[in-house]
Design a protein around this motif. Structure first.
Motif, mmCIF file in Angstrom:
data_model
loop_
_atom_site.group_PDB
_atom_site.id
_atom_site.type_symbol
_atom_site.label_atom_id
_atom_site.label_comp_id
_atom_site.label_asym_id
_atom_site.label_seq_id
_atom_site.Cartn_x
_atom_site.Cartn_y
_atom_site.Cartn_z
ATOM 1 N N LEU A 1 -2.550 -8.651 -1.998
ATOM 2 C CA LEU A 1 -1.121 -8.961 -2.066
ATOM 3 C C LEU A 1 -0.294 -7.925 -1.318
ATOM 4 C CD1 LEU A 1 -0.899 -10.095 -5.804
ATOM 5 C CD2 LEU A 1 -1.177 -11.505 -3.757
ATOM 6 N N ILE A 2 -0.690 -6.649 -1.423
ATOM 7 C CA ILE A 2 0.004 -5.602 -0.678
ATOM 8 C C ILE A 2 -0.112 -5.878 0.821
ATOM 9 C CG2 ILE A 2 0.009 -3.152 -0.101
ATOM 10 C CD1 ILE A 2 1.145 -3.764 -2.836
ATOM 11 N N ASN A 3 -1.301 -6.246 1.250
ATOM 12 C CA ASN A 3 -1.541 -6.563 2.651
ATOM 13 C C ASN A 3 -0.653 -7.713 3.120
ATOM 14 O OD1 ASN A 3 -3.057 -8.338 4.760
ATOM 15 N ND2 ASN A 3 -4.060 -6.342 4.937
ATOM 16 N N LEU A 4 -0.507 -8.730 2.289
ATOM 17 C CA LEU A 4 0.282 -9.913 2.639
ATOM 18 C C LEU A 4 1.736 -9.566 2.908
ATOM 19 C CD1 LEU A 4 0.742 -12.996 2.858
ATOM 20 C CD2 LEU A 4 0.946 -13.035 0.357
ATOM 21 N N PHE A 5 2.325 -8.756 2.040
ATOM 22 C CA PHE A 5 3.770 -8.537 2.115
ATOM 23 C C PHE A 5 4.187 -7.296 2.911
ATOM 24 C CE2 PHE A 5 3.330 -11.125 -1.785
ATOM 25 C CZ PHE A 5 4.139 -12.185 -1.404
ATOM 26 N N LEU A 6 3.264 -6.352 3.116
ATOM 27 C CA LEU A 6 3.657 -5.108 3.770
ATOM 28 C C LEU A 6 3.279 -5.030 5.249
ATOM 29 C CD1 LEU A 6 3.097 -2.038 1.391
ATOM 30 C CD2 LEU A 6 5.235 -2.967 2.266
ATOM 31 N N THR A 7 2.127 -5.555 5.610
ATOM 32 C CA THR A 7 1.597 -5.323 6.957
ATOM 33 C C THR A 7 2.555 -5.768 8.054
ATOM 34 O OG1 THR A 7 -0.692 -5.537 6.156
ATOM 35 C CG2 THR A 7 -0.311 -5.774 8.532
ATOM 36 N N GLY A 8 3.020 -7.003 7.986
ATOM 37 C CA GLY A 8 3.895 -7.522 9.031
ATOM 38 C C GLY A 8 5.213 -6.790 9.109
ATOM 39 N N VAL A 9 5.785 -6.464 7.960
ATOM 40 C CA VAL A 9 7.078 -5.766 7.929
ATOM 41 C C VAL A 9 6.948 -4.377 8.548
ATOM 42 C CG1 VAL A 9 8.840 -4.799 6.418
ATOM 43 C CG2 VAL A 9 7.873 -7.040 5.915
ATOM 44 N N VAL B 1 -12.286 1.469 1.102
ATOM 45 C CA VAL B 1 -12.923 2.287 0.058
ATOM 46 C C VAL B 1 -12.229 2.088 -1.288
ATOM 47 C CG1 VAL B 1 -13.328 4.663 -0.693
ATOM 48 C CG2 VAL B 1 -13.872 3.988 1.643
ATOM 49 N N ALA B 2 -10.913 1.860 -1.279
ATOM 50 C CA ALA B 2 -10.201 1.599 -2.535
ATOM 51 C C ALA B 2 -10.766 0.372 -3.242
ATOM 52 C CB ALA B 2 -8.714 1.411 -2.258
ATOM 53 N N LEU C 1 -8.328 5.203 10.137
ATOM 54 C CA LEU C 1 -7.986 5.897 8.891
ATOM 55 C C LEU C 1 -7.450 4.913 7.859
ATOM 56 C CD1 LEU C 1 -7.357 8.320 7.081
ATOM 57 C CD2 LEU C 1 -5.223 8.620 8.368
ATOM 58 N N GLY C 2 -6.504 4.074 8.275
ATOM 59 C CA GLY C 2 -5.935 3.095 7.351
ATOM 60 C C GLY C 2 -6.984 2.138 6.815
ATOM 61 N N ALA C 3 -7.847 1.664 7.714
ATOM 62 C CA ALA C 3 -8.897 0.738 7.294
ATOM 63 C C ALA C 3 -9.852 1.396 6.305
ATOM 64 C CB ALA C 3 -9.663 0.232 8.512
ATOM 65 N N SER C 4 -10.186 2.657 6.542
ATOM 66 C CA SER C 4 -11.091 3.376 5.643
ATOM 67 C C SER C 4 -10.503 3.494 4.242
ATOM 68 C CB SER C 4 -11.384 4.763 6.219
ATOM 69 O OG SER C 4 -12.172 5.511 5.325
ATOM 70 N N LEU C 5 -9.241 3.896 4.148
ATOM 71 C CA LEU C 5 -8.587 4.021 2.841
ATOM 72 C C LEU C 5 -8.547 2.678 2.120
ATOM 73 C CD1 LEU C 5 -5.586 6.319 3.834
ATOM 74 C CD2 LEU C 5 -7.607 6.985 2.531
ATOM 75 N N TYR C 6 -8.204 1.648 2.865
ATOM 76 C CA TYR C 6 -8.051 0.298 2.315
ATOM 77 C C TYR C 6 -9.384 -0.261 1.816
ATOM 78 C CZ TYR C 6 -7.450 -4.826 2.862
ATOM 79 O OH TYR C 6 -7.455 -6.174 2.691
ATOM 80 N N LYS D 1 -5.116 2.532 -6.098
ATOM 81 C CA LYS D 1 -3.880 1.832 -5.722
ATOM 82 C C LYS D 1 -3.119 2.581 -4.638
ATOM 83 C CE LYS D 1 -3.207 -0.684 -10.052
ATOM 84 N NZ LYS D 1 -2.340 -0.917 -11.236
ATOM 85 N N LEU D 2 -3.036 3.908 -4.775
ATOM 86 C CA LEU D 2 -2.350 4.700 -3.760
ATOM 87 C C LEU D 2 -3.068 4.617 -2.413
ATOM 88 C CD1 LEU D 2 -1.377 7.915 -5.782
ATOM 89 C CD2 LEU D 2 0.164 6.129 -4.931
ATOM 90 N N MET D 3 -4.387 4.629 -2.440
ATOM 91 C CA MET D 3 -5.149 4.505 -1.204
ATOM 92 C C MET D 3 -4.963 3.137 -0.580
ATOM 93 S SD MET D 3 -8.655 6.505 -2.328
ATOM 94 C CE MET D 3 -9.576 6.002 -0.875
ATOM 95 N N SER D 4 -4.906 2.089 -1.417
ATOM 96 C CA SER D 4 -4.698 0.738 -0.897
ATOM 97 C C SER D 4 -3.350 0.610 -0.203
ATOM 98 C CB SER D 4 -4.786 -0.284 -2.040
ATOM 99 O OG SER D 4 -6.085 -0.367 -2.569
ATOM 100 N N VAL D 5 -2.301 1.074 -0.874
ATOM 101 C CA VAL D 5 -0.955 0.984 -0.304
ATOM 102 C C VAL D 5 -0.857 1.818 0.969
ATOM 103 C CG1 VAL D 5 1.480 1.504 -0.682
ATOM 104 C CG2 VAL D 5 0.124 0.487 -2.520
#
Length: 214
Positions: free
Chosen positions: A78-86, A127-128, A120-125, A8-12
């Motif tokens: 869901l994290i991707n939906l609400f966080l990425t644009g902001v 692999v999680a 880096l972000g894509a890798s964490l996202y 979860k931490l890696m996804s966020v």
């Protein structure tokens, strides 16, 4: 720390890092990744912000994915939906404050650094492995569930469509678009082998393939 919590931490973290990289791409105006290009083009039409139309367009695609193949939806979706644009809009605003008129050389340097940041972000996202974005799910469904073509062909098709629409609607299409399309893969794999997998496993490096969603 339990594996589930690390996931979860890696996804966020991965989503936040990717969102920040989108904001950097928008600021340096040397081209963005295909989906950002598409969303930016639509936002231009309505004289609106990237964050608003990212949620709208991703939300619409997410409804379709939920109806057709719900298995692709997870915590990271869901994290991707609400966080990425902001996060993207916030980073863009911050850079507008810090860099009023960056030179071409500065923009090129930021682009090179940003490729590393996004990878880096894509890798964490990835692999999680807690779900994929609605945009990623489209090519995966077409390939794995409906056997339209290979994943690579399906992904190239969606990317080309997004770039074409974005270009027609005055979004940035340039060197950054080409680099993200053709050169991010190896960099993402390097971060996967040397950082993301060790973080997930809580131990020494073990070379493994990325999850299929990547």
């Amino acid at each position: 720390m339990k594996r589930e919590m690390r996931q979860k931490l890696m996804s966020v973290s991965g989503v936040i890092i990717c969102g920040a990289s989108v904001g950097i791409f928008q600021k340096i105006a040397l081209g963005t990744d295909p989906f950002t290009c598409f969303v930016t083009g639509i936002a231009n039409v309505f004289s609106s912000t990237y964050s608003i139309w990212y949620v709208i367009l991703t939300g619409l695609m997410l409804v379709g994915v939920a109806v057709l193949q719900r298995r692709y939806i997870g915590f990271a979706t869901l994290i991707n939906l609400f966080l990425t644009g902001v996060v993207a809009d916030a980073m863009h605003d911050l850079l507008d404050f810090l860099l009023l008129d960056p030179t071409f050389g500065t923009r090129c340097l930021l682009m090179a650094i940003n490729i590393l940041i996004m990878s880096l972000g894509a890798s964490l996202y990835y692999v999680a492995n807690l779900g994929v974005s609605a945009y990623d799910a489209i090519a995966l469904m077409a390939s794995e569930c409906y056997h339209v073509a290979s994943f690579r062909v399906c992904r190239v098709t969606t990317d080309v469509f997004c770039v074409a629409v974005g270009f027609f609607l005055a979004a940035d299409v340039g060197l950054g678009t080409v680099i993200t399309a053709f050169f991010m893969g190896p960099v993402v794999q390097w971060f996967t082998d040397h950082l993301a997998l060790p973080l997930l496993n809580g131990g020494p490096l073990r070379r493994q393939a990325m999850p299929r969603e990547a």
